[in-house]
Design an enzyme around this catalytic site. Structure first.
Site, short mmCIF file in Angstrom:
data_model
loop_
_atom_site.label_atom_id
_atom_site.label_comp_id
_atom_site.label_asym_id
_atom_site.label_seq_id
_atom_site.Cartn_x
_atom_site.Cartn_y
_atom_site.Cartn_z
CB THR A 25 -0.90 -0.02 1.25
OG1 THR A 25 -1.53 1.25 1.40
CG2 THR A 25 -0.10 -0.28 2.53
CG ASP A 26 -1.20 4.97 -0.90
OD1 ASP A 26 -1.75 4.30 0.00
OD2 ASP A 26 -1.81 5.87 -1.53
CD GLU A 27 -3.54 3.65 4.40
OE1 GLU A 27 -3.37 3.52 5.62
OE2 GLU A 27 -4.66 3.70 3.87
CE1 TYR A 32 -3.61 -2.65 5.63
CE2 TYR A 32 -3.38 -0.30 5.14
CZ TYR A 32 -3.47 -1.62 4.72
OH TYR A 32 -3.38 -1.90 3.37
CE LYS A 41 -0.16 -4.63 2.99
NZ LYS A 41 -0.55 -5.95 2.41
P1 NAD Z 1 -9.91 -7.23 1.89
O1 NAD Z 1 -9.96 -6.92 3.34
O2 NAD Z 1 -11.09 -6.95 1.04
O3 NAD Z 1 -9.59 -8.79 1.71
C1 NAD Z 1 -8.63 -9.46 2.46
C2 NAD Z 1 -8.81 -10.96 2.22
O4 NAD Z 1 -7.79 -11.65 2.95
C3 NAD Z 1 -10.16 -11.50 2.71
O5 NAD Z 1 -10.71 -12.35 1.74
C4 NAD Z 1 -9.80 -12.27 3.96
O6 NAD Z 1 -10.66 -13.37 4.22
C5 NAD Z 1 -8.38 -12.74 3.65
N1 NAD Z 1 -7.59 -12.99 4.86
C6 NAD Z 1 -7.46 -12.19 5.94
N2 NAD Z 1 -6.69 -12.78 6.87
C7 NAD Z 1 -6.30 -13.98 6.34
C8 NAD Z 1 -5.47 -15.03 6.80
N3 NAD Z 1 -4.88 -14.97 8.00
N4 NAD Z 1 -5.29 -16.10 6.00
C9 NAD Z 1 -5.88 -16.17 4.78
N5 NAD Z 1 -6.68 -15.20 4.30
C10 NAD Z 1 -6.88 -14.12 5.07
O7 NAD Z 1 -8.61 -6.52 1.34
P2 NAD Z 1 -8.36 -5.78 -0.04
O8 NAD Z 1 -8.89 -4.41 0.04
O9 NAD Z 1 -8.80 -6.68 -1.14
O10 NAD Z 1 -6.77 -5.68 -0.01
C11 NAD Z 1 -5.98 -6.75 -0.51
C12 NAD Z 1 -4.51 -6.40 -0.33
O11 NAD Z 1 -4.22 -5.21 -1.03
C13 NAD Z 1 -4.09 -6.16 1.11
O12 NAD Z 1 -2.81 -6.70 1.28
C14 NAD Z 1 -4.06 -4.65 1.23
O13 NAD Z 1 -3.11 -4.25 2.19
C15 NAD Z 1 -3.63 -4.26 -0.16
N6 NAD Z 1 -4.07 -2.93 -0.62
C16 NAD Z 1 -5.40 -2.59 -0.55
C17 NAD Z 1 -5.82 -1.36 -1.07
C18 NAD Z 1 -7.26 -0.93 -1.02
O14 NAD Z 1 -7.56 0.23 -1.32
N7 NAD Z 1 -8.20 -1.80 -0.69
C19 NAD Z 1 -4.87 -0.49 -1.62
C20 NAD Z 1 -3.53 -0.88 -1.66
C21 NAD Z 1 -3.15 -2.11 -1.18
O1 DAU Z 2 -4.17 3.97 0.51
C1 DAU Z 2 -4.38 2.58 0.35
C2 DAU Z 2 -5.25 2.09 1.47
O2 DAU Z 2 -6.57 2.55 1.18
C3 DAU Z 2 -5.23 0.58 1.62
O3 DAU Z 2 -3.95 0.17 1.97
C4 DAU Z 2 -6.23 0.14 2.69
O4 DAU Z 2 -6.29 -1.27 2.75
C5 DAU Z 2 -7.60 0.68 2.31
O5 DAU Z 2 -8.54 0.36 3.31
C6 DAU Z 2 -7.55 2.19 2.10
O6 DAU Z 2 -7.32 2.88 3.36
P1 DAU Z 2 -8.09 4.24 3.73
O7 DAU Z 2 -8.09 4.39 5.18
O8 DAU Z 2 -7.61 5.36 2.90
O9 DAU Z 2 -9.56 3.83 3.18
P2 DAU Z 2 -11.03 4.10 3.75
O10 DAU Z 2 -11.98 3.73 2.65
O11 DAU Z 2 -11.23 3.50 5.08
O12 DAU Z 2 -11.03 5.68 3.91
C7 DAU Z 2 -10.82 6.54 2.81
C8 DAU Z 2 -10.86 7.96 3.33
O13 DAU Z 2 -12.20 8.25 3.72
C9 DAU Z 2 -10.00 8.18 4.56
O14 DAU Z 2 -9.45 9.50 4.50
C10 DAU Z 2 -10.98 8.08 5.72
C11 DAU Z 2 -12.27 8.60 5.11
N1 DAU Z 2 -13.52 8.00 5.65
C12 DAU Z 2 -13.61 6.65 5.72
C13 DAU Z 2 -14.73 6.06 6.22
C14 DAU Z 2 -14.85 4.56 6.31
C15 DAU Z 2 -14.55 8.83 6.05
O15 DAU Z 2 -14.47 10.06 5.96
N2 DAU Z 2 -15.66 8.26 6.56
C16 DAU Z 2 -15.81 6.89 6.67
O16 DAU Z 2 -16.86 6.44 7.18
#
Ligand code: NAD
Ligand code: DAU
Length: 369
Positions: A137-139, A163, A167
Site C-alpha cells: 500500500t501507499d500508506e 495497519y 504492512k
Molecule cells: P480485503 O480486506 O477486502 O480482503 C482481504 C482478504 O484476505 C479476505 O478475503 C480475507 O478473508 C483474507 N484474509 C485475511 N486474513 C487472512 C489469513 N490470515 N489467511 C488467509 N486469508 C486471510 O482486502 P483488499 O482491500 O482486497 O486488499 C488486498 C490487499 O491489497 C491487502 O494486502 C491490502 O493491504 C492491499 N491494498 C489494498 C488497497 C485498497 O484500497 N483496498 C490499496 C492498496 C493495497
Molecule cells: O491507501 C491505500 C489504502 O486505502 C489501503 O492500503 C487500505 O487497505 C484501504 O482500506 C484504504 O485505506 P483508507 O483508510 O484510505 O480507506 P477508507 O476507505 O477506510 O477511507 C478513505 C478515506 O475516507 C479516509 O481518508 C478516511 C475517510 N472516511 C472513511 C470512512 C470509512 C470517512 O471520511 N468516513 C468513513 O466512514
C-alpha cells in the site's frame, strides 16, 4: 502453465484479480487460499470465467503446514500475496490481528515458498521461473503536506497506523528475503482502490449503500483529506504486468492519478445517485452528508508518482475517477443480492455500531454539502 497461489482471493482486490487473470491468461491455474474472515466471501467468486482452472482452499496463511502442503500439492511457481487485515479503522480499535496476519502470515508464506522452491528444483538456480509477488500500500509512506511531491519508490517509510505499520513490516520482510536468500520477489505499493465487490466498511461502498438507505453519510473531520483513487481492475492489470514484465527485486508504485478530497468523492457519489435513482425519497442525496469525529492519527494526503511503472512497463490507469465511480455505483445498484448477503453479516452490523456509534455528527454548512 503457471500454477498461481493467490492469497486473500475472496477479498475485494483478490477476487477481482482472479477474475481478471482467468479472463486474460489461458495458461494459468489459480489456487485461492483464503481464511474467509469477515472481509472474504465466496459471493465474490461466483460465475468465474474459467472455473476449471480454479480451486478454492479455505485456510490461514499463518499455518505453515497448510501452506507447505498447498505449495507441494499444486506445484506452485507463482505466489500473489493479497491476504491481509486491510481496514485502518479496525487496526485502530484492534491491532492484534493485523500483526498476526500481515506480518506473521507474510513471514510464513516467504519461508514456505523459499523452502519448497529450493527443494523441488533440480537446476543450479533453484529460483529459476518462480516469483513471489507482494501486494502493498501507499500508506507505508505516511502522510503528505499540501505542497509535498507525491510518493516515489524511494520515499522513506513512515507508517502512521497499526495497519500501515504492519504492512511496512511485511514489505521489509519481503525485501530481506530477496536480499539475503535471493528469493525472486516483486512488490507493488498501491493507492486506494474502489470498484465492484468492495466490502462496505470502506469509504466508497459505505457511502453508496448508506445513501440508498437514506442513512447519514459520515465524513471524518473536515472531509479535506486526499486519497489517490484507482479503479480496481486497473490495479489488477498493473499487478499482472509487473509479474510478467517487472524486474525481479524491484518495487513499483501504482496509483490512479485521481486526487479529489473525500468530501468531493462523497458529493460525486450523491450526484450520480440523484441521476440513477431520481425517484428516491432521499434526493438530493447530498443532504445526508454529516461531518463526524475524525479518525485518530488520520493521514491527510496521499499521492503516488507512477512514472516508473509507466515508463518501464507501459502501464497507466485506464479509468478516470468519474468513469470508475459511475461503473461502481451502477454495480452496487445492479447487485442487490450481493449487497444483502454482505450486509446481513452480524459482524458488519456490530462493526457499524462500534465504529460510528460514539462519533459526534454535524450537518455541514450550506455550500459545503
Ligand atoms: P480485503 O480486506 O477486502 O480482503 C482481504 C482478504 O484476505 C479476505 O478475503 C480475507 O478473508 C483474507 N484474509 C485475511 N486474513 C487472512 C489469513 N490470515 N489467511 C488467509 N486469508 C486471510 O482486502 P483488499 O482491500 O482486497 O486488499 C488486498 C490487499 O491489497 C491487502 O494486502 C491490502 O493491504 C492491499 N491494498 C489494498 C488497497 C485498497 O484500497 N483496498 C490499496 C492498496 C493495497
Ligand atoms: O491507501 C491505500 C489504502 O486505502 C489501503 O492500503 C487500505 O487497505 C484501504 O482500506 C484504504 O485505506 P483508507 O483508510 O484510505 O480507506 P477508507 O476507505 O477506510 O477511507 C478513505 C478515506 O475516507 C479516509 O481518508 C478516511 C475517510 N472516511 C472513511 C470512512 C470509512 C470517512 O471520511 N468516513 C468513513 O466512514
Amino acid at each position: 502453465m503457471h500454477n498461481v497461489l493467490v492469497t486473500g482471493g475472496a477479498g475485494f482486490i483478490g477476487s477481482n484479480f482472479i477474475r481478471y487473470l482467468l479472463q486474460v491468461e489461458p495458461e494459468v491455474f489459480v489456487v485461492n487460499l483464503d481464511a474467509l474472515t469477515y472481509a472474504g466471501s465466496l459471493e465474490n467468486l461466483k460465475d468465474l470465467p474459467a472455473p476449471e482452472r480454479y480451486v478454492f482452499e479455505q485456510g490461514d496463511i499463518c499455518s505453515r503446514p497448510l501452506v507447505d502442503e498447498l505449495m507441494r500439492k499444486y506445484q506452485i511457481d507463482t505466489v500473489v500475496h493479497f491476504a491481509a487485515e486491510s481496514h485502518v479503522d479496525r487496526s485502530i480499535l484492534g491491532p492484534e490481528q493485523f500483526i498476526q496476519t500481515n506480518i506473521v502470515g507474510t513471514f510464513t508464506l516467504l519461508e514456505s515458498a523459499k523452502q519448497y522452491w529450493a527443494e523441488s528444483s533440480s537446476s543450479p538456480n533453484p529460483y529459476q521461473g518462480v516469483r513471489f509477488h507482494h501486494v502493498s500500500t501507499d500508506e507505508v509512506f505516511g502522510s503528505l503536506e499540501p505542497d509535498d511531491p507525491p510518493f516515489s519508490e524511494t520515499t522513506p517509510y513512515a507508517p502512521n497506523s497499526p495497519y500501515s505499520a504492519s504492512k511496512a513490516a511485511s514489505d521489509h520482510l519481503v525485501r530481506a528475503y530477496a536480499h539475503t536468500y535471493g528469493l525472486p520477489v516483486t512488490i507493488t505499493n498501491c493507492s486506494n482502490n474502489y470498484g465492484p465487490y468492495q466490502f462496505p466498511e470502506k469509504l466508497i461502498p459505505l457511502m453508496i449503500l448508506n445513501a440508498l438507505e437514506g442513512k447519514p453519510l459520515p465524513v471524518y473531520g473536515d472531509g479535506q483529506q486526499i486519497r489517490d483513487w484507482l479503479f480496481v481492475q486497473d490495479h489488477c492489470e498493473a499487478i499482472w504486468m509487473v509479474l510478467r514484465k517487472g524486474k525481479v527485486g524491484e518495487t513499483y508504485n501504482i496509483g490512479g492519478d485521481n486526487q479529489p478530497t473525500n468530501l468531493t468523492v462523497v458529493q460525486t457519489i450523491c450526484d450520480i445517485l440523484d441521476e440513477f435513482v431520481p425517484d428516491s425519497p432521499h434526493t438530493p442525496h447530498r443532504s445526508l452528508i454529516r461531518y463526524v469525529t475524525d479518525r485518530p492519527g488520520h493521514d491527510r494526503r496521499y499521492a503516488m508518482d507512477i512514472t516508473k511503472i509507466r515508463q518501464e512497463l507501459g502501464w497507466q490507469p485506464r479509468h478516470s475517477m468519474s468513469e470508475g465511480l459511475v461503473k461502481t455505483v451502477r454495480w452496487y445498484l445492479d447487485n442487490p443480492e450481493w449487497v444483502e448477503a454482505i450486509r446481513k453479516q452480524q459482524d458488519f452490523q456490530k462493526w457499524v455500531s462500534q465504529n460510528y456509534g460514539e462519533r459526534r455528527y454535524e450537518t455541514p454548512q450550506e455550500g459545503n454539502r
